[in-house]
Motif scaffolding. Structure first.
Motif: not given
Length: 110
Positions: A18-21, A49-64, A81-86
């Motif tokens: 999703n970061g790449g997309n 923005d949609n791809a970043l939202t999908d990435a955020h959702n994946a990240q939130t699961g890990m944080l939870t 992966a985190q570097d990709h998102i940032m």
């Protein structure tokens, strides 16, 4: 434990993909704006923005999981992966500014 590792790998890959997309869509937005195709540019920014939202959702699961005491092993792949998102978030923000600049230049040139 193997299921947790698979879940984490899925989340990590989701971040990378999703970061790449998001970054690709943001670049496409800039290229469209450069050609004066602002409808496409706006759509590509929404795609980013949609791809970043999908990435955020994946990240939130890990944080939870982490908040619930299920500590996740930090691997080089997860850091990547985190570097990709940032980078994708930063690139998306800058792409929005560049698209706005092209719109302004187009408007002033008419």
């Amino acid at each position: 434990m193997a299921d947790e590792d698979n879940d984490n790998m899925e989340a990590v890959m989701g971040l990378i993909i999703n970061g790449g997309n998001a970054k690709s869509s943001a670049m496409e937005a800039i290229m469209a704006a450069k050609k004066g195709d602002f409808d496409t540019a706006d759509q590509k920014l929404k795609d980013a923005d949609n791809a970043l939202t999908d990435a955020h959702n994946a990240q939130t699961g890990m944080l939870t999981q982490e908040a619930q005491g299920n500590h996740v092993k930090v691997t080089l792949l997860m850091v990547h992966a985190q570097d990709h998102i940032m980078n994708a978030i930063t690139f998306r923000d800058l792409a929005g500014e560049i698209v706005d600049l092209y719109k302004r230049l187009d408007k002033e040139g008419k």
